[in-house]
Scaffold this motif. Structure first.
Motif, PDB file in Angstrom:
ATOM      1  N   SER A   1       1.165   9.737   2.901  1.00 34.37           N
ATOM      2  CA  SER A   1       0.793   8.670   1.967  1.00 34.37           C
ATOM      3  C   SER A   1       0.000   7.550   2.624  1.00 34.37           C
ATOM      4  O   SER A   1      -0.544   6.691   1.919  1.00 34.37           O
ATOM      5  N   TYR A   2      -0.104   7.523   3.937  1.00 38.02           N
ATOM      6  CA  TYR A   2      -1.094   6.677   4.592  1.00 38.02           C
ATOM      7  C   TYR A   2      -2.487   7.006   4.059  1.00 38.02           C
ATOM      8  O   TYR A   2      -3.351   6.127   3.962  1.00 38.02           O
TER       9      TYR A   2
ATOM     10  N   ARG B   1      -0.167   1.584   5.500  1.00 36.81           N
ATOM     11  CA  ARG B   1      -1.631   1.679   5.609  1.00 36.81           C
ATOM     12  C   ARG B   1      -2.280   0.344   5.256  1.00 36.81           C
ATOM     13  O   ARG B   1      -3.233  -0.101   5.929  1.00 36.81           O
ATOM     14  N   ALA B   2      -1.783  -0.321   4.222  1.00 43.03           N
ATOM     15  CA  ALA B   2      -2.332  -1.622   3.841  1.00 43.03           C
ATOM     16  C   ALA B   2      -2.145  -2.629   4.965  1.00 43.03           C
ATOM     17  O   ALA B   2      -3.037  -3.440   5.261  1.00 43.03           O
ATOM     18  N   LEU B   3      -0.987  -2.572   5.612  1.00 40.14           N
ATOM     19  CA  LEU B   3      -0.711  -3.467   6.733  1.00 40.14           C
ATOM     20  C   LEU B   3      -1.623  -3.152   7.912  1.00 40.14           C
ATOM     21  O   LEU B   3      -2.168  -4.069   8.551  1.00 40.14           O
ATOM     22  N   LEU B   4      -1.812  -1.879   8.208  1.00 33.67           N
ATOM     23  CA  LEU B   4      -2.683  -1.492   9.324  1.00 33.67           C
ATOM     24  C   LEU B   4      -4.109  -1.975   9.081  1.00 33.67           C
ATOM     25  O   LEU B   4      -4.744  -2.540   9.985  1.00 33.67           O
ATOM     26  N   GLU B   5      -4.632  -1.762   7.873  1.00 33.70           N
ATOM     27  CA  GLU B   5      -5.982  -2.223   7.560  1.00 33.70           C
ATOM     28  C   GLU B   5      -6.075  -3.742   7.710  1.00 33.70           C
ATOM     29  O   GLU B   5      -7.086  -4.271   8.186  1.00 33.70           O
TER      30      GLU B   5
ATOM     31  N   ASP C   1       2.293  -5.089  -4.412  1.00 34.93           N
ATOM     32  CA  ASP C   1       2.028  -6.439  -3.917  1.00 34.93           C
ATOM     33  C   ASP C   1       1.309  -6.409  -2.568  1.00 34.93           C
ATOM     34  O   ASP C   1       0.374  -7.185  -2.324  1.00 34.93           O
ATOM     35  N   THR C   2       1.739  -5.526  -1.674  1.00 33.23           N
ATOM     36  CA  THR C   2       1.131  -5.466  -0.344  1.00 33.23           C
ATOM     37  C   THR C   2      -0.290  -4.949  -0.420  1.00 33.23           C
ATOM     38  O   THR C   2      -1.187  -5.481   0.250  1.00 33.23           O
TER      39      THR C   2
END
Length: 609
Positions: A129-130, A333-337, A420-421
């Protein structure tokens, strides 16, 4: 402890190994796996993280623009129900299934003595899901359908179970779950699809319409229907396996290899059902979703008649955990980006991760990610423990009662966190995040369905009340929280542990109060109660894990646990603005970049505060 991660050396969150970069999932799996399981799994998860971060991530972006297409009729006007898939999606399918994403949790891998726990399937879904949460839907339903057949089939559908759990792509079929009907929606008991036995054909035939059917042409589709004279409501529902292909066309299911070798089925080889259209969805383009009209489709009864709702709930437990694992993958994934962009984007002479507001955002996004991941994989551990106990002939009652409470909350909370993230990750990217060329656009579109799939937040909250009322789930919940809090002794965790202890007692008071109120008032409070349970349980879990890591010489997780408690449970005067708290500035490198932090520094910081 490992060295700090330097996100400035990456251009974006692709072309990387997601397993190697994600220390949260590595920590949680090391905790819930046995040493032997982790030793076996780590090289395989490393390989899967590599292929997801490279090939599958690129495929997912292409498929988002060139998704599956329905070809309803052939050139002679005959109904053929053919779904045409882009080659990139077929490549993703092969890569995922042949890496054992379903097979390893059901069938013993060649170099093991038993299958991996189902938490391993969920961990691979998390990594998948990443890149493609949409395709994770067929993967989750394939595992869910296999679980139902494992539990309830009498052996007559063994060929379908073997194909659902195949690690050979050519021998594979995928699963699906057709539940929703126009008049029912979340009210599954309102289903009107009829199942009648055809003596001449020696099979059941289904007539009716299913309204929101994902993985529409799956060969291992499970559907609920009502047999003649069955009672109304959920008690009258039976579970059926409805193949895409007419089961009389061959001796076994129509596998991926059959599709590749022989091409699409002729109209006469398709089971008696019509795919009206594929729905024009906001996201999750890689899974074809549509409306299906059964016109006497041949089907096989799964287990006993009028046990369908019970069987569905077993599948739904796994599906909800799959949804939660996918949510955590999107958050990751959102955090990594966001970390990569903030470490590289310069504004007013500095990279934007040097500014206090962005530092606070990245710290709290990291804390949310690690909290969600800890909660979901603790529940995955319980789910796996219960399934292994059942395979061994044990009921594991306490484990079941606890997971019945925690599973709907896992899906409820993480789905909203994913939306939200992903939304805020778009903001971190600026205008670029809003356009299709950048992945945060798709992450938000894909995340938006997660609060809907497998039950909305309201439906899940009511399920939490049922778990408390019918399963007495508060008893194992109380024991689990108390056990974790009793393990916390380090001074750096003392204040947070006291806060969690106080909130836990307040939560118990709330549970007692709601038990004595009328149903209407209890329902009114159900959503707040569900979030309260998540906050208290997750805080206790993080504190326990932090205590263990401090004993091993690493204080970083203590920072994460303290921040989670501050954000979710602590009552701060003037919303924290008058207390002089500079936590996010002091802890930024440790939390966001995983910079090594020893426990002595935690004590020093505690004294300063």
């Amino acid at each position: 402890m490992g060295s700090a991660l330097d996100y400035s050396k990456f251009e974006e969150g692709r072309g990387v190994n997601y397993w190697k970069l994600d220390r949260a999932i590595r920590r949680e799996l090391r905790r819930i796996y046995t040493d032997e399981e982790f030793e076996w799994a780590e090289p395989r998860l490393t390989a899967f993280g590599e292929v997801v971060g490279h090939t599958i991530a690129d495929n997912a972006d292409y498929v988002d623009d060139h998704g599956p297409e329905l070809e309803s009729y052939d050139k002679h006007g005959e109904v053929q129900n053919r779904v045409r898939y882009p080659a990139e999606l077929l490549e993703t399918e092969r890569l995922a299934y042949e890496h054992g994403i379903v097979a390893d949790a059901f069938e013993t891998p060649p170099d093991r003595d038993e299958p991996m726990p189902l938490s391993h399937n969920l961990a691979m879904q998390y990594l998948l899901s990443y890149a493609d949460p949409g395709f994770d839907c067929p993967v989750a339903m394939t595992a869910g359908a296999a679980l139902v057949l494992e539990k309830f089939d009498d052996g007559s559908l063994a060929a379908y179970y073997e194909a659902l759990t195949s690690r050979d792509y050519e021998g594979l079929i995928e699963g699906a779950m057709f539940l929703t009907e126009k008049q029912g929606g979340s009210d599954v008991g309102a289903a009107e699809t009829l199942a009648e036995y055809d003596d001449e054909a020696d099979c059941w035939r289904l007539t009716g319409e299913k309204w929101f059917c994902s993985n529409i042409d799956a060969e291992g589709t499970l559907a609920l229907a009502r047999t003649p004279d069955a009672p109304e409501g959920t008690d009258g529902l039976s579970m059926f396996l409805v193949p895409h292909a007419d089961p009389d066309r061959s001796d076994g299911p129509w596998t991926k290899g059959d599709r590749l070798e022989d091409g699409p089925l002729s109209p006469g080889e398709v089971n008696d059902q019509r795919y009206r259209r594929l729905k024009d969805k906001l996201g999750t383009i890689s899974v074809p979703t549509g409306a299906v009209e059964f016109g006497g489709a041949k089907a096989s009864l799964v287990g006993e008649e009028e046990r369908g709702f019970e069987q569905m709930t077993e599948m739904l437990n796994l599906e909800r955990l799959s949804n939660a694992a996918a949510s955590c993958g999107i958050i990751a994934r959102a955090l990594l980006e966001s970390k990569i962009h903030a470490a590289n984007r310069e504004a007013f002479g500095e990279t934007i991760d040097q500014y206090p507001l962005m530092r606070e955002d990245l710290v709290d996004m990291t804390v949310d990610h690690e909290a969600a991941t800890a909660y979901v994989f603790e529940v995955a551990r319980l789910f796996s423990e219960r399934e292994r106990a059942e395979r061994a002939g044990d009921t594991a009652d306490d484990t079941y009662r606890l997971m019945r409470l925690l599973i709907p909350i896992a899906k409820l909370r993480t789905a909203r966190m994913a939306v939200d993230t992903a939304s805020y990750a778009m903001e971190v990217q600026g205008g670029n995040g809003y356009v299709n060329d950048f992945v945060t656009n798709r992450l938000l579109r894909d995340a938006q369905v997660l609060p809907i799939w497998e039950g909305t937040e309201n439906i899940l909250s009511l399920d939490v009340l049922r778990a408390l009322e019918r399963e007495d789930a508060h008893e194992p919940f109380r024991a689990a929280v108390e056990e974790r809090l009793e393990s916390v002794s380090h001074p750096a965790l003392e204040d947070a542990a006291e806060t969690v202890e106080a909130e836990f007692r307040d939560l118990e008071t709330a549970l007692v109060t709601l038990a004595g109120e009328d149903a209407e008032y209890a329902q009114l409070s159900a959503k707040r109660l569900s979030h309260y349970v998540f906050d208290v349980f997750t805080a206790a879990l993080l504190l326990e894990e932090a205590q263990i890591e401090i004993e091993d010489g690493d204080g970083r997780l203590a920072l994460v646990a303290n921040r989670f408690v501050t954000n979710e449970l602590e009552k701060r005067e003037a919303r924290g603005m008058t207390g002089g708290d500079r936590f996010v500035l002091e802890a930024f490198d440790a939390v966001v970049h995983h910079e090594p932090t020893d426990y002595e520094s935690l004590l020093d910081r505690q004294e300063e505060v």
